[in-house]
Design an enzyme around this catalytic site. Sequence first.
Site, PDB file in Angstrom:
ATOM      1  N   ASP A   1      19.380 -24.179 -51.580  1.00  0.00           N
ATOM      2  CA  ASP A   1      19.430 -25.602 -50.927  1.00  0.00           C
ATOM      3  C   ASP A   1      19.766 -26.576 -51.920  1.00  0.00           C
ATOM      4  OD1 ASP A   1      18.272 -25.655 -48.620  1.00  0.00           O
ATOM      5  OD2 ASP A   1      16.377 -26.215 -48.621  1.00  0.00           O
TER       6      ASP A   1
ATOM      7  N   ASP B   1       3.670 -21.185 -45.926  1.00  0.00           N
ATOM      8  CA  ASP B   1       3.369 -19.837 -45.925  1.00  0.00           C
ATOM      9  C   ASP B   1       1.844 -19.691 -45.217  1.00  0.00           C
ATOM     10  OD1 ASP B   1       1.922 -21.111 -47.731  1.00  0.00           O
ATOM     11  OD2 ASP B   1       2.605 -20.120 -49.541  1.00  0.00           O
TER      12      ASP B   1
END
Length: 836
Positions: A168, A331
Amino acid sequence: MIRALRWLAWMGTTVAGLVLLSQPVGTQNQLAMSLAAMAAMIVLWLFLDGPRTRFVFLALGSLVVLRYILWRVTDTLPSPGDPVSFGFGLLLLVGELYCVFILFVSLIINADPLRRPPPPVASAAELPSVDVFVPTYNEDAAILAMTLAAARQINYPPDKLTVWLLDDGGTDQKCADPNPKKAEAARERRRDLTALAEALGCRYLTRARNEHAKAGNLNNGLAFATGEIVVVLDADHVPFRSFLSETVGYFAEDPKLFLVQTPHAFLNPDPIERNLRTFERMPSENEMFYAVTQRGLDKWNGSFFCGSAALLRRTALDEAGGFSGITITEDCETAFELHSRGWTSAYVDKPLIAGLQPETLSAFIGQRSRWCQGMFQILLLKNPVLQKGLKPIQKIAYLSSMTFWFFPVPRLIFMFAPLLHIFFDLKIFVASVDESIAYTATYIVINLMMQNYVYGKFRWPFVSELYEYVQGLYLSKAIVSVIWSPRKPTFNVTDKGISLDHDHLSSASLPFFAVYGLLAAGCAVAAWRYLFEPGVTNLMLVVGLWNFFNLLTAGAALGVCAERRQLERTPSLAINRRGQITLAGRAIDVSIERVSAEACTVRLPAALLPTGAGHRALTGALTVVPVAGARAAGALPVTLEGIDRAKDEAFARLSFGRLRPQDYVALAGLMYGDAEAMRRFQMRRRRHKDILTGTLQFIWWGLSEPFRAVRYALAADARPAAAPVLDGTSPIYDAPEQAPTGANLPEPLLPSAPLRPAPQAVPQAVPAAFREAVPAEAQGAPQASVQAAPQVAPQVAPHAAPHAPARASNDWVGMMLDYENERALAGRAGRGAGTA
């Protein structure tokens, strides 16, 4: 029928116990009851400890705690006629009730942690295909090279294993940044990492825009990957060779299993461990969560995804629409969604990766601020109590994990509450000294006993209080920001790999000094009022002792703010491997005892050292005997830097110098070939710390560490260094130009310090080295979003590392002995000391 009778018996016993607890008793009787419970718990602990007595022990302690809370609620609040005292007294009571709630929830979750048996072994043909995702934003190429090289060497059929580098930091958005320097840096990063991935047999993947932070990056990987299982590894979480063989088999046992999570183990200390020098002897803060709490959650199908070191079933992710990205803790949010859909999870309590922790206090606080904000986002936006599909025990499990992060508020309440009585004579806790001893003192001791009984091998006494206070001063701001605007927080990348080359105060230290000064003044005023002010009762003594304990906590925190210099430039791991070193034309069998990303220590017979070893630079190569089942890798180029002799043995420090991608293949096989090395390190620290010695250790920190902090503050070179002007420091994924939110404070990026003092630093790996190791056409490859590399065996081409200058020495006796040894061994010239 039997099960129903058992539940009726439990309910009847509980009701009878609560009725008994509600009966009024005198202060002396209460003290006698608490002391009797304490004595019974000690007997159970010392002489009858076992799975069944464990519940009896916790039940006795819980009765004392409940009796204390009943007394606090009914007898200790100030009169409502004094609204100021009543308001502060009620606030203190709420803080205590929160702590008791967390205590009981943790006991429910962790009373009987689950330990899973090893997974079944399957043939290669039956194993699922696996995609390994390594998301990255601004991590150094050397860190990524180690992770990718180790991931490619995981013990798994090569045709079923694909490693993806999800970048990224080189997106189309960044490559087209209006700032020419930023745009060029992004394009250079894309070229470098494309070449690195190709050289290591991995696939490079980027995307158009930096949307939805890490969750968006992972979902972009799902759009291209096709494996049945997805492994997520943070850029600095390097997997051991046995990572998949210890985990992937669980998916065959349970078709509804969506997650297999493994613990996060770390090679380097966090700021508290480094600055208090506890890393080698005290369990890390995270070990209590991973060794006890996650196992406890696993018993109730509540263990959740922790962002890395985990395997996820692709079909489950597809059903949920990929990784969740509403909050900044993608997560836990992803696991929350899948658990509510009826999927199951498993936790494997084996350290199968080795990662890096934030080195500086401000980076540590910034990381915890993100965790805190993310968990509060889930609590506010997706309250587990209201979530359909979750079982009641799963709701309790998630509620405990989320409400835990409210700890800064009660921690600060307890820190400053005594000052209200000391400075302003507010009666926020109405009780006599006798009642305080009978109820409060025994409650505190019983609470310590229960926590030490359950967590004693994983958390020293009062260390939790220290961690909570250190974080609490800054996380309280993060909590307020999330409650005010639950959707506002954005994903901050934690700075890691920072080196500290001198002792200094953290840039986050000022509030800790202010609090310490305030508490010290409180102790002085309490002592003066108790000794000299007429009409002051013994309650001032009790409150003064409470404030003194807070002062000890604040003193230990000052030691955390006093950042010690880092002795190792890169973290090392003690291993037990065999190898062969070639120096001056001689091959010598060695035992490799410790290794890092830039150097290793080997043990060998002193008589076999070449002439001048230790007095002049010698270059050579280190070949490592592979672990069982692994392919032999190439030789690592090494430079002999120094030697320590112990009788007939010598311990040599070998530096690796500049490493090419194929060298990382050999280095990863050496450092991460055997997961038992990390397990041995953890088990060596897991020694039970009893309450007495743990308390004495904490008192010592509280008394001694403020002097070190003041010394750093007064020293000429102890100033907090200014943060460098670097693009991408602590970036935010979705808003690169926005200042970090929460408590992500700037911290200096300081020059690296060598593992041990040496005349010249070892050259570090640089991206250019990666480009030199691949064909020229790869260097000028088009900047496509996806680059696939052929699955080729790594090629080994030894190269000479830059020479380090010879160290000045007047040890002429040692040189003569070396010369005589060489003469005695002249007849053995041409023969190696053995073969690998």
